[in-house]
Design an enzyme around this catalytic site. Structure first.
Site, PDB file in Angstrom:
ATOM      1  N   SER A   3       0.907  -1.142   0.047  1.00 60.95           N
ATOM      2  CA  SER A   3      -0.181  -0.081   0.005  1.00 60.95           C
ATOM      3  C   SER A   3       0.857   1.153  -0.133  1.00 60.95           C
ATOM      4  O   SER A   3       1.618   1.588   0.984  1.00 60.95           O
ATOM      5  CB  SER A   3      -0.897   0.104   1.421  1.00 60.95           C
ATOM      6  OG  SER A   3      -1.254   1.125   1.266  1.00 60.95           O
ATOM      7  N   HIS A  46      -1.313  -1.296  -4.283  1.00 58.63           N
ATOM      8  CA  HIS A  46      -2.481  -0.958  -3.441  1.00 58.63           C
ATOM      9  C   HIS A  46      -2.644   0.335  -3.450  1.00 58.63           C
ATOM     10  O   HIS A  46      -1.677   1.271  -2.905  1.00 58.63           O
ATOM     11  CB  HIS A  46      -2.557  -1.712  -2.073  1.00 58.63           C
ATOM     12  CG  HIS A  46      -3.837  -1.592  -1.460  1.00 58.63           C
ATOM     13  ND1 HIS A  46      -4.988  -2.441  -1.907  1.00 58.63           N
ATOM     14  CD2 HIS A  46      -4.256  -0.805  -0.483  1.00 58.63           C
ATOM     15  CE1 HIS A  46      -6.241  -1.988  -1.120  1.00 58.63           C
ATOM     16  NE2 HIS A  46      -5.635  -0.979  -0.261  1.00 58.63           N
ATOM     17  N   ASP A  77      -4.654   3.355  -2.048  1.00 54.65           N
ATOM     18  CA  ASP A  77      -5.833   3.914  -1.137  1.00 54.65           C
ATOM     19  C   ASP A  77      -6.426   5.362  -1.405  1.00 54.65           C
ATOM     20  O   ASP A  77      -5.782   6.508  -1.301  1.00 54.65           O
ATOM     21  CB  ASP A  77      -5.487   3.923   0.318  1.00 54.65           C
ATOM     22  CG  ASP A  77      -4.991   2.355   0.850  1.00 54.65           C
ATOM     23  OD1 ASP A  77      -5.988   1.613   0.773  1.00 54.65           O
ATOM     24  OD2 ASP A  77      -4.219   2.253   1.499  1.00 54.65           O
ATOM     25  N   MET A  95      -8.965   8.011  -0.307  1.00 58.01           N
ATOM     26  CA  MET A  95     -10.034   8.356   0.888  1.00 58.01           C
ATOM     27  C   MET A  95     -10.243   9.882   0.682  1.00 58.01           C
ATOM     28  O   MET A  95      -9.648  10.805   0.246  1.00 58.01           O
ATOM     29  CB  MET A  95      -9.013   8.400   2.059  1.00 58.01           C
ATOM     30  CG  MET A  95      -8.347   6.994   2.476  1.00 58.01           C
ATOM     31  SD  MET A  95      -7.550   7.278   4.086  1.00 58.01           S
ATOM     32  CE  MET A  95      -6.645   5.499   3.975  1.00 58.01           C
ATOM     33  N   HIS A 115      -8.258   0.940  -3.975  1.00 56.31           N
ATOM     34  CA  HIS A 115      -9.086   0.829  -2.693  1.00 56.31           C
ATOM     35  C   HIS A 115      -9.674   2.027  -2.614  1.00 56.31           C
ATOM     36  O   HIS A 115      -9.243   2.868  -1.881  1.00 56.31           O
ATOM     37  CB  HIS A 115      -8.445   0.176  -1.805  1.00 56.31           C
ATOM     38  CG  HIS A 115      -9.104  -0.020  -0.325  1.00 56.31           C
ATOM     39  ND1 HIS A 115      -8.517   0.025   0.802  1.00 56.31           N
ATOM     40  CD2 HIS A 115     -10.473   0.048  -0.158  1.00 56.31           C
ATOM     41  CE1 HIS A 115      -9.586  -0.257   1.665  1.00 56.31           C
ATOM     42  NE2 HIS A 115     -10.621  -0.246   1.166  1.00 56.31           N
ATOM     43  N   MET A 167     -12.220   4.321  -0.336  1.00 54.15           N
ATOM     44  CA  MET A 167     -12.932   4.662   0.875  1.00 54.15           C
ATOM     45  C   MET A 167     -13.599   5.885   0.543  1.00 54.15           C
ATOM     46  O   MET A 167     -13.139   7.082   1.187  1.00 54.15           O
ATOM     47  CB  MET A 167     -11.634   4.321   1.978  1.00 54.15           C
ATOM     48  CG  MET A 167     -11.056   3.048   2.183  1.00 54.15           C
ATOM     49  SD  MET A 167      -9.599   3.150   3.150  1.00 54.15           S
ATOM     50  CE  MET A 167      -8.474   3.148   1.870  1.00 54.15           C
ATOM     51  N   MET A 185     -11.621  -5.962   5.557  1.00 57.13           N
ATOM     52  CA  MET A 185     -10.852  -4.977   6.322  1.00 57.13           C
ATOM     53  C   MET A 185     -10.369  -5.755   7.690  1.00 57.13           C
ATOM     54  O   MET A 185     -11.351  -6.053   8.491  1.00 57.13           O
ATOM     55  CB  MET A 185     -11.303  -3.589   6.510  1.00 57.13           C
ATOM     56  CG  MET A 185     -11.686  -2.717   5.334  1.00 57.13           C
ATOM     57  SD  MET A 185     -10.003  -2.398   4.493  1.00 57.13           S
ATOM     58  CE  MET A 185      -9.232  -1.558   5.585  1.00 57.13           C
ATOM     59  N   ASP A 232      -6.610  -6.333   4.532  1.00 54.78           N
ATOM     60  CA  ASP A 232      -6.118  -5.222   4.235  1.00 54.78           C
ATOM     61  C   ASP A 232      -5.855  -4.421   5.812  1.00 54.78           C
ATOM     62  O   ASP A 232      -7.085  -4.214   6.139  1.00 54.78           O
ATOM     63  CB  ASP A 232      -6.680  -4.015   3.491  1.00 54.78           C
ATOM     64  CG  ASP A 232      -5.973  -2.732   3.237  1.00 54.78           C
ATOM     65  OD1 ASP A 232      -5.150  -2.531   3.787  1.00 54.78           O
ATOM     66  OD2 ASP A 232      -6.832  -1.958   2.723  1.00 54.78           O
TER      67      ASP A 232
HETATM   68  C1  DX5 Z   1      -6.112   1.568   5.616  1.00 56.55           C
HETATM   69  C2  DX5 Z   1      -5.753   1.296   4.319  1.00 56.55           C
HETATM   70  C3  DX5 Z   1      -4.709   0.234   4.254  1.00 56.55           C
HETATM   71  C4  DX5 Z   1      -3.332   0.918   4.542  1.00 56.55           C
HETATM   72  C5  DX5 Z   1      -2.755  -0.519   5.339  1.00 56.55           C
HETATM   73  O1  DX5 Z   1      -7.587   2.166   5.689  1.00 56.55           O
HETATM   74  O2  DX5 Z   1      -6.697   0.766   3.316  1.00 56.55           O
HETATM   75  O3  DX5 Z   1      -4.544  -0.051   2.953  1.00 56.55           O
HETATM   76  O4  DX5 Z   1      -2.679   1.459   3.943  1.00 56.55           O
HETATM   77  O5  DX5 Z   1      -1.637  -0.166   6.309  1.00 56.55           O
HETATM   78  P1  DX5 Z   1      -0.839  -1.017   7.237  1.00 56.55           P
HETATM   79  O6  DX5 Z   1      -0.296  -2.213   6.342  1.00 56.55           O
HETATM   80  O7  DX5 Z   1       0.185  -0.083   7.851  1.00 56.55           O
HETATM   81  O8  DX5 Z   1      -1.723  -1.249   8.186  1.00 56.55           O
HETATM   82 ZN    ZN Z   2      -6.489  -0.129   1.575  1.00 54.87          ZN
END
Ligand code: DX5
Ligand code: ZN
Length: 219
Positions: free
Chosen positions: A7, A30, A32, A34, A63, A65, A134, A172
């Site tokens: 990620s 990956h 993210d 947000m 991903h 969010m 998750m 994740d």
């Molecule tokens: C959290 C993200 C993850 C995050 C995981 O909301 O969706 O992808 O980057 O990070 P680690 O591996 O540090 O928990």
């Molecule tokens: Zn993620």
């Protein structure tokens, strides 16, 4: 087959090109997204994904969010993302959206927050290429793995196996050399890891995570 998806939330945001060069042994990157609404945190959106798509030799695992994925997710597929995963809790019509993503040419994924039950989605498995369980509350990297999400993962593994479908089960959040073993034993085949990849040497870390998962894949 074990897939390790670093990620880039844990990468240096000022130099994604260099950071991508540190994870050449990854299966997918990956990404993210947000929106500061579905989750409290804010990252980036389509222009960044467009640029990452140009720079990355490895396909992108996006991903989302975000609120209203019904409106926004197809745009990420149109940018060429290999996989687009949206949250079940945010989508008005998950099946319609998954069909649209596949029509554009992306793999369609559905993500479940730790408190979201999988039962309602088991009958919908044929509509998806991936289910993301998750293992932390979405929003931030560096949190601790939530062990109480494992019964849900196991129930999804049983449902996928019974269906004969090739649906990937992704985890994740809080994935480390230790917790990856637990997730693998409970049926995950696709592992997102942020902190545990980018802290130290990513090539070594990816190899360590991969070996740990491969030794414990679910039977
Ligand atoms: C959290 C993200 C993850 C995050 C995981 O909301 O969706 O992808 O980057 O990070 P680690 O591996 O540090 O928990
Ligand atoms: Zn993620």
């Amino acid at each position: 087959m074990v897939r390790i998806n670093p990620s880039i939330l844990a990468a240096d945001f000022a130099n994604f090109e260099r950071e991508l060069g540190r994870i050449t042994t990854a299966d997918l990157v990956h990404v993210d997204i947000m929106d500061n609404h579905f989750v409290p945190n804010l990252t980036f959106g389509p222009p960044m994904v467009d640029r990452l798509q140009q720079l990355s030799a490895i396909p992108l695992d996006v991903h989302l969010m975000i609120d209203d994925p019904d409106r926004w997710a197809p745009g990420y597929a149109e940018l060429g993302a290999y996989s687009v995963t949206f949250h079940a809790e945010a989508a008005a019509d998950p099946v319609k959206l998954a069909r649209r993503l596949r029509e554009i040419g992306a793999r369609a994924g559905i993500a479940l927050k730790p408190g979201t039950d999988a039962a309602a989605y088991v009958d919908l498995l044929p509509e998806f290429d991936q289910v993301l369980v998750m293992t932390v509350e979405p929003g931030f990297g560096g949190q601790s793995f939530m062990h109480d999400t494992m019964p849900k993962l196991r129930s999804l593994r049983e449902a996928v196996d019974a269906s004969g479908l090739d649906v990937w089960l992704q985890v994740d959040g809080g994935i480390t050399e230790e917790t990856i073993v637990i997730a693998a034993e409970n049926g995950a085949d696709t592992f997102v890891a942020g902190s545990s990849v980018f802290r130290g040497d990513p090539t070594d870390n990816i190899a360590t995570l991969r070996a740990a998962a491969e030794g414990h894949t679910h039977e």
